[in-house]
Design an enzyme around this catalytic site. Sequence first.
Site, mmCIF file in Angstrom:
data_model
loop_
_atom_site.group_PDB
_atom_site.id
_atom_site.type_symbol
_atom_site.label_atom_id
_atom_site.label_comp_id
_atom_site.label_asym_id
_atom_site.label_seq_id
_atom_site.Cartn_x
_atom_site.Cartn_y
_atom_site.Cartn_z
ATOM 1 N N LYS A 177 -0.519 5.034 4.441
ATOM 2 C CA LYS A 177 -1.253 4.064 5.387
ATOM 3 C C LYS A 177 -0.884 3.864 6.711
ATOM 4 O O LYS A 177 0.102 3.337 6.551
ATOM 5 C CB LYS A 177 -1.396 2.761 4.270
ATOM 6 N N HIS A 235 0.740 -1.170 0.050
ATOM 7 C CA HIS A 235 0.096 -0.055 0.080
ATOM 8 C C HIS A 235 0.989 1.191 0.000
ATOM 9 O O HIS A 235 1.980 1.173 0.165
ATOM 10 C CB HIS A 235 -0.889 -0.017 1.196
#
Length: 252
Positions: free
Chosen positions: A147, A143
Amino acid sequence: MVRFMLHGCNGKMGRMITEIVKGEENAVIAAGVDAFTGVPNDYPVFDSIEKCDTDVDVVIDFSNAKAVDGLLGYCVERKLPVVLCTTGLSEEQLKKVEEASKEIAILKSANMSLGINLFLKLLQSAAKVLAPAGYDMEIVERHHNQKLDAPSGTALALADSLNDALDQEYHYVYDRSQVRQKREKKEIGISAVRGGTIVGDHEVIFAGTDEVIEFKHSAYSRSVFAKGAVEAGKYLAGKEAGMYDMGDVVGL
């Protein structure tokens, strides 16, 4: 025609959903709720959910954890189904969600992508064949660098899906550098990568003797989650009270 209330309408996901619904023939956003009202919309926007008096069929929520308590109270009072997409809920809030589901329909999934939820089903079929044959199972998720949580909720959902397919429960290993021992047979390794602007990659590896089978899902835009939320909203309209997830939407 399904009438949506979009809770968190002026956030990034809210704006995506607004654009997607414009192309829908059997759905419309009848009202929006957002503390920031400085964005022009084709529907009325209220700065708090308590002020919304528009008739709607389903609420789609992409707001924040602080707003969820008020959302649940509003929906229970008006018997409105809700697609709950907000993440980071506390244990206390999750209990409130369970209680509310006794009175209204609530759809909540770790990932709103239609593709990911089909992916979950395919993995279960593979695990039933490969795990008993001795294949090791590993999950790698990637990600963007903003995040906060690791591993991702989707990675945990993938691991849970593998576990649900098997007769014997496997345990999860998140950081092998802290283990310093040979891999056990009944474990699922989960690795997290954070970097750049990666929207979301999830890879599941079945590693056997002289053979490796890989399943991968890549999201190139957050619009896949917005589209899934819209489909979930259409599905949830008119449903009886209870907890639902995206597996119900895709017919799994």
